[in-house]
Design a protein around this motif. Structure first.
Motif, PDB file in Angstrom:
ATOM      1  N   PHE A  99       7.594   4.975 -11.470  1.00 23.78           N
ATOM      2  CA  PHE A  99       7.940   6.308 -11.945  1.00 23.78           C
ATOM      3  C   PHE A  99       9.449   6.492 -11.829  1.00 23.78           C
ATOM      4  CE2 PHE A  99       3.447   7.264 -11.036  1.00 23.78           C
ATOM      5  CZ  PHE A  99       3.114   7.924 -12.208  1.00 23.78           C
ATOM      6  N   GLU A 100      10.032   7.100 -12.868  1.00 20.81           N
ATOM      7  CA  GLU A 100      11.474   7.303 -12.889  1.00 20.81           C
ATOM      8  C   GLU A 100      11.790   8.715 -13.373  1.00 20.81           C
ATOM      9  OE1 GLU A 100      12.749   4.372 -15.655  1.00 20.81           O
ATOM     10  OE2 GLU A 100      12.241   2.648 -14.370  1.00 20.81           O
ATOM     11  N   ASP A 101      12.928   9.239 -12.957  1.00 19.02           N
ATOM     12  CA  ASP A 101      13.447  10.483 -13.515  1.00 19.02           C
ATOM     13  C   ASP A 101      14.341  10.112 -14.691  1.00 19.02           C
ATOM     14  OD1 ASP A 101      12.143  11.764 -11.488  1.00 19.02           O
ATOM     15  OD2 ASP A 101      13.935  12.168 -10.295  1.00 19.02           O
ATOM     16  N   VAL A 102      14.103  10.744 -15.848  1.00 17.11           N
ATOM     17  CA  VAL A 102      14.862  10.377 -17.044  1.00 17.11           C
ATOM     18  C   VAL A 102      15.506  11.611 -17.664  1.00 17.11           C
ATOM     19  CG1 VAL A 102      13.304   8.443 -17.510  1.00 17.11           C
ATOM     20  CG2 VAL A 102      12.898  10.643 -18.621  1.00 17.11           C
ATOM     21  N   GLN A 103      16.600  11.397 -18.366  1.00 20.30           N
ATOM     22  CA  GLN A 103      17.227  12.435 -19.171  1.00 20.30           C
ATOM     23  C   GLN A 103      16.558  12.432 -20.540  1.00 20.30           C
ATOM     24  OE1 GLN A 103      19.913  14.598 -18.793  1.00 20.30           O
ATOM     25  NE2 GLN A 103      20.340  14.142 -16.632  1.00 20.30           N
ATOM     26  N   CYS A 126      -1.774  12.265 -18.042  1.00 18.37           N
ATOM     27  CA  CYS A 126      -0.537  12.765 -18.658  1.00 18.37           C
ATOM     28  C   CYS A 126       0.702  12.134 -18.037  1.00 18.37           C
ATOM     29  CB  CYS A 126      -0.474  14.285 -18.534  1.00 18.37           C
ATOM     30  SG  CYS A 126      -1.636  15.166 -19.606  1.00 18.37           S
ATOM     31  N   ASN A 127       0.689  11.955 -16.731  1.00 18.80           N
ATOM     32  CA  ASN A 127       1.858  11.369 -16.077  1.00 18.80           C
ATOM     33  C   ASN A 127       2.090   9.926 -16.503  1.00 18.80           C
ATOM     34  OD1 ASN A 127       3.374  13.163 -14.416  1.00 18.80           O
ATOM     35  ND2 ASN A 127       1.605  13.364 -13.066  1.00 18.80           N
ATOM     36  N   PHE A 128       1.017   9.180 -16.702  1.00 18.24           N
ATOM     37  CA  PHE A 128       1.178   7.776 -17.079  1.00 18.24           C
ATOM     38  C   PHE A 128       1.643   7.611 -18.531  1.00 18.24           C
ATOM     39  CE2 PHE A 128      -1.887   6.436 -13.536  1.00 18.24           C
ATOM     40  CZ  PHE A 128      -0.843   6.023 -12.724  1.00 18.24           C
ATOM     41  N   GLN A 174       0.811  -1.210   0.000  1.00 16.97           N
ATOM     42  CA  GLN A 174       0.000   0.000   0.000  1.00 16.97           C
ATOM     43  C   GLN A 174       0.848   1.266   0.000  1.00 16.97           C
ATOM     44  OE1 GLN A 174      -2.637   0.904   3.335  1.00 16.97           O
ATOM     45  NE2 GLN A 174      -4.211   1.557   1.879  1.00 16.97           N
ATOM     46  N   GLU A 175       1.951   1.259   0.717  1.00 19.66           N
ATOM     47  CA  GLU A 175       2.787   2.457   0.767  1.00 19.66           C
ATOM     48  C   GLU A 175       3.310   2.807  -0.625  1.00 19.66           C
ATOM     49  OE1 GLU A 175       4.431   5.838   2.064  1.00 19.66           O
ATOM     50  OE2 GLU A 175       3.101   4.505   3.201  1.00 19.66           O
ATOM     51  N   GLN A 176       3.734   1.811  -1.366  1.00 19.29           N
ATOM     52  CA  GLN A 176       4.203   2.053  -2.729  1.00 19.29           C
ATOM     53  C   GLN A 176       3.059   2.565  -3.603  1.00 19.29           C
ATOM     54  OE1 GLN A 176       6.032  -1.353  -4.584  1.00 19.29           O
ATOM     55  NE2 GLN A 176       6.278  -0.342  -6.564  1.00 19.29           N
ATOM     56  N   ALA A 177       1.879   1.985  -3.422  1.00 16.97           N
ATOM     57  CA  ALA A 177       0.711   2.422  -4.193  1.00 16.97           C
ATOM     58  C   ALA A 177       0.369   3.870  -3.880  1.00 16.97           C
ATOM     59  CB  ALA A 177      -0.478   1.515  -3.887  1.00 16.97           C
ATOM     60  N   ILE A 178       0.410   4.230  -2.612  1.00 20.63           N
ATOM     61  CA  ILE A 178       0.102   5.602  -2.203  1.00 20.63           C
ATOM     62  C   ILE A 178       1.087   6.579  -2.841  1.00 20.63           C
ATOM     63  CG2 ILE A 178       0.137   7.193  -0.237  1.00 20.63           C
ATOM     64  CD1 ILE A 178      -1.010   4.884   1.458  1.00 20.63           C
ATOM     65  N   GLN A 179       2.363   6.260  -2.774  1.00 25.39           N
ATOM     66  CA  GLN A 179       3.380   7.160  -3.315  1.00 25.39           C
ATOM     67  C   GLN A 179       3.255   7.297  -4.831  1.00 25.39           C
ATOM     68  OE1 GLN A 179       5.184   9.134  -1.438  1.00 25.39           O
ATOM     69  NE2 GLN A 179       4.182   8.164   0.326  1.00 25.39           N
ATOM     70  N   GLN A 180       2.914   6.209  -5.513  1.00 27.08           N
ATOM     71  CA  GLN A 180       2.741   6.293  -6.969  1.00 27.08           C
ATOM     72  C   GLN A 180       1.541   7.164  -7.328  1.00 27.08           C
ATOM     73  OE1 GLN A 180       2.917   3.038  -9.597  1.00 27.08           O
ATOM     74  NE2 GLN A 180       4.760   2.122  -8.721  1.00 27.08           N
ATOM     75  N   LEU A 181       0.457   7.011  -6.597  1.00 30.02           N
ATOM     76  CA  LEU A 181      -0.734   7.804  -6.893  1.00 30.02           C
ATOM     77  C   LEU A 181      -0.489   9.283  -6.605  1.00 30.02           C
ATOM     78  CD1 LEU A 181      -3.599   7.777  -7.893  1.00 30.02           C
ATOM     79  CD2 LEU A 181      -4.382   7.243  -5.573  1.00 30.02           C
ATOM     80  N   SER A 218      11.099  14.603 -14.573  1.00 35.85           N
ATOM     81  CA  SER A 218      10.783  13.783 -13.402  1.00 35.85           C
ATOM     82  C   SER A 218       9.464  13.036 -13.575  1.00 35.85           C
ATOM     83  CB  SER A 218      10.723  14.657 -12.147  1.00 35.85           C
ATOM     84  OG  SER A 218       9.717  15.643 -12.284  1.00 35.85           O
ATOM     85  N   ASN A 219       9.323  11.976 -12.806  1.00 40.76           N
ATOM     86  CA  ASN A 219       8.081  11.194 -12.743  1.00 40.76           C
ATOM     87  C   ASN A 219       7.598  10.728 -14.115  1.00 40.76           C
ATOM     88  OD1 ASN A 219       7.760  11.266  -9.925  1.00 40.76           O
ATOM     89  ND2 ASN A 219       6.804  13.277 -10.028  1.00 40.76           N
ATOM     90  N   VAL A 220       8.470  10.031 -14.821  1.00 44.02           N
ATOM     91  CA  VAL A 220       8.097   9.425 -16.100  1.00 44.02           C
ATOM     92  C   VAL A 220       7.769   7.955 -15.829  1.00 44.02           C
ATOM     93  CG1 VAL A 220       8.842   8.870 -18.441  1.00 44.02           C
ATOM     94  CG2 VAL A 220       9.588  11.009 -17.357  1.00 44.02           C
ATOM     95  N   TYR A 221       6.550   7.558 -16.147  1.00 45.41           N
ATOM     96  CA  TYR A 221       6.124   6.188 -15.831  1.00 45.41           C
ATOM     97  C   TYR A 221       6.747   5.205 -16.810  1.00 45.41           C
ATOM     98  CZ  TYR A 221       3.139   2.332 -14.378  1.00 45.41           C
ATOM     99  OH  TYR A 221       2.676   1.128 -13.890  1.00 45.41           O
ATOM    100  N   ASN A 222       7.338   4.162 -16.257  1.00 45.33           N
ATOM    101  CA  ASN A 222       7.952   3.102 -17.055  1.00 45.33           C
ATOM    102  C   ASN A 222       7.024   1.887 -17.036  1.00 45.33           C
ATOM    103  OD1 ASN A 222       9.452   0.939 -18.070  1.00 45.33           O
ATOM    104  ND2 ASN A 222      11.389   1.737 -17.258  1.00 45.33           N
ATOM    105  N   PRO A 223       6.355   1.584 -18.148  1.00 46.06           N
ATOM    106  CA  PRO A 223       5.407   0.460 -18.148  1.00 46.06           C
ATOM    107  C   PRO A 223       6.079  -0.901 -17.992  1.00 46.06           C
ATOM    108  CG  PRO A 223       5.663   1.369 -20.360  1.00 46.06           C
ATOM    109  CD  PRO A 223       6.396   2.286 -19.440  1.00 46.06           C
ATOM    110  N   SER A 224       7.393  -0.946 -18.159  1.00 46.87           N
ATOM    111  CA  SER A 224       8.100  -2.218 -17.971  1.00 46.87           C
ATOM    112  C   SER A 224       8.356  -2.492 -16.493  1.00 46.87           C
ATOM    113  CB  SER A 224       9.428  -2.206 -18.740  1.00 46.87           C
ATOM    114  OG  SER A 224       9.198  -2.068 -20.131  1.00 46.87           O
ATOM    115  N   SER A 225       8.858  -1.464 -15.794  1.00 49.03           N
ATOM    116  CA  SER A 225       9.131  -1.632 -14.362  1.00 49.03           C
ATOM    117  C   SER A 225       7.928  -1.307 -13.499  1.00 49.03           C
ATOM    118  CB  SER A 225      10.306  -0.742 -13.949  1.00 49.03           C
ATOM    119  OG  SER A 225       9.966   0.635 -14.094  1.00 49.03           O
ATOM    120  N   LEU A 226       6.894  -0.697 -14.120  1.00 51.39           N
ATOM    121  CA  LEU A 226       5.687  -0.266 -13.398  1.00 51.39           C
ATOM    122  C   LEU A 226       6.037   0.718 -12.290  1.00 51.39           C
ATOM    123  CD1 LEU A 226       3.848  -3.724 -13.082  1.00 51.39           C
ATOM    124  CD2 LEU A 226       3.670  -2.025 -14.913  1.00 51.39           C
TER     125      LEU A 226
END
Length: 459
Positions: free
Chosen positions: A188-192, A150-152, A75-82, A178-186
């Motif tokens: 959010f990641e910061d990307v260049q 938009c974030n997803f 749940q903690e991970q779910a909360i932070q993602q939302l 920041s906060n780019v969703y990676n559908p492979s890892s499921l």
């Protein structure tokens, strides 16, 4: 160029891109405020484009995965993602005047996640349209729905923005998004990424296709409440029927919500994107012209305010799409209140290009004057205002032609300062409406004609 000298500055003007909004696939971002529209995921769901449908599946899969995380003990991970998904500043959609929004709090995230446990359908199948959250949780509205969507799909928006910028010749900068969703890892990641950046904040700017935007999501609380909600079952006569009370009822009576969602799906052909600007119909233009012609000059009985309102409703439609409307503004000169209509100069017409080349007009000012005759002080006021990115070309929108002495003073301004001021009268506005109605020529041609007449009188 500093964008601070532009009235309601847009991304394109700052980068010396002069293409009307109508010719671009994306909504042009403002630099100091949000675009008052929102991404509606339903438009992606009902789109004939396989790409859009795939993006909708990505949004839905990401949202439902948060529910899976919550139910599986994470749940903690779910909360932070939302929470991370709840605000997307890069796209600049909504009503914020600062282009900086706020995320939802922990308690609100927990309330959303509880739906995956409390409502059997969501527990077993997940959401079909995650916009349905609006019907169960207070404080989750069109802005949150848009930002979460938009974030997803931010990874797509990064590529889309880069593609549009390259087509327009806008430079990109490698920076952290920041906060780019990676559908492979499921996750959010910061990307260049190579993206355009805001000229003042240095933060990434992302574009959104116009075809995804609406003022209100197709699935929304208000239409549900108005057309489907069994109001008499929730509150007895005399009792206040609050949104929260309805939402609590919905959680225990999902069948009512399900019927509403299915009805919205069946009427999908009626779901269209909302344009960033809508021209008024020709019939309305004629009615507004008739109302203008009936007004007396001067200020008695609010005639000046009525005139400014009618012209403000008429001109943006008459001049679209050659000129995108920026805003109506009020200013004060020597204690006198003045109202202008400001347009972006798209330079798509030879005349508009000439205004930029000869007068430096990145934007064009139309000053409205409901007076019997333009006086010297009026010319002086507009002359003082024409500077910086507004350039040295301006238009009076007034009732009658300039008297000979006033016209001569505008010619003198051109001779001495290379400033051009022309006047549109009731007769000119009527001709513009006629052209607009016939759809044979552009109403802008009337302004061109007035300018040609003015230049012929100049030495």
């Amino acid at each position: 160029m500093t964008y601070m000298n532009i009235i309601r500055p847009r991304f394109t003007e700052f980068h010396d891109i002069f293409v009307p909004q109508a010719e671009l696939d994306f909504a042009i971002p403002f630099l100091d405020e949000d675009i008052p529209l929102y991404v509606d995921p339903f438009l992606l769901w009902r789109s004939p484009s396989l790409q859009d449908k795939g993006l909708h599946q990505m949004i839905l899969g990401a949202f439902n995965n948060i529910g899976v995380l919550s139910k599986s003990g994470n749940q903690e991970q779910a909360i932070q993602q939302l929470i991370a998904a709840s605000e997307c500043d890069e796209v600049g959609l909504g009503t914020s005047a600062t282009k900086k929004g706020t995320r939802i709090g922990r308690a609100k995230a927990e309330e959303v996640l509880s739906l995956f446990e409390r409502i059997p359908y969501y527990r077993d199948h997940g959401f079909r349209h995650f916009e349905e959250v609006q019907l169960f949780v207070d404080g989750i509205g069109k802005d949150r729905i848009s930002d979460i969507a938009c974030n997803f799909i931010k990874s797509f928006l990064i590529d889309y923005t880069a593609q549009e910028c390259q087509a327009l010749g806008v430079g990109l900068k490698r920076t952290v998004v920041s906060n780019v969703y990676n559908p492979s890892s499921l996750m959010f990641e910061d990307v260049q990424a190579e993206v355009p950046i805001h000229p003042e904040t240095g933060l990434p700017v992302l574009f959104v296709p116009k075809r995804w935007l609406r003022h209100v999501p197709w699935i929304n609380y208000d239409t549900y409440f108005r057309n489907f909600c069994p109001q008499d079952d929730i509150a007895h006569e005399g009792e206040e029927l609050t949104r929260v009370r309805v939402q609590i009822y919905n959680r225990d009576n999902y069948a009512v919500v399900d019927a509403y969602v299915q009805a919205r799906e069946r009427s999908l052909e009626d779901c269209k994107n909302d344009p960033l600007f809508s021209q008024i119909p020709a019939l309305w233009a004629r009615r507004k012209l008739a109302a203008i012609k009936k007004l007396p000059t001067g200020k008695d009985d609010g005639a000046d305010i009525a005139y400014e309102k009618l012209i403000g409703q008429l001109l943006p439609s008459l001049l679209y799409p050659q000129l995108d409307f920026a805003q109506e503004q009020a200013r004060t000169d020597s204690g006198v209140s003045i109202r202008d209509l400001i347009f972006y100069n798209s330079r798509t017409h030879p005349f508009l290009q000439e205004l930029m080349t000869d007068y430096g007009s990145r934007q064009i000012t139309f000053e409205m004057k409901n007076v019997k005759a333009i006086e010297t002080k009026h010319v002086d006021q507009l002359n003082r205002y024409l500077k910086d990115n507004l350039g040295n070309f301006g238009v009076f929108v007034t009732r009658n032609p300039l008297k000979k002495a006033r016209f001569s003073s505008t010619v003198d301004l051109w001779s001495g300062q290379r400033k051009a001021i022309v006047a549109l009268t009731d007769a000119d506005i009527e001709q513009m409406v006629e052209v607009f109605d016939s759809n044979q020529r552009d109403p802008l041609d009337v302004i061109v004609k007035k300018y040609v007449e003015f230049r012929r009188a100049c030495p």
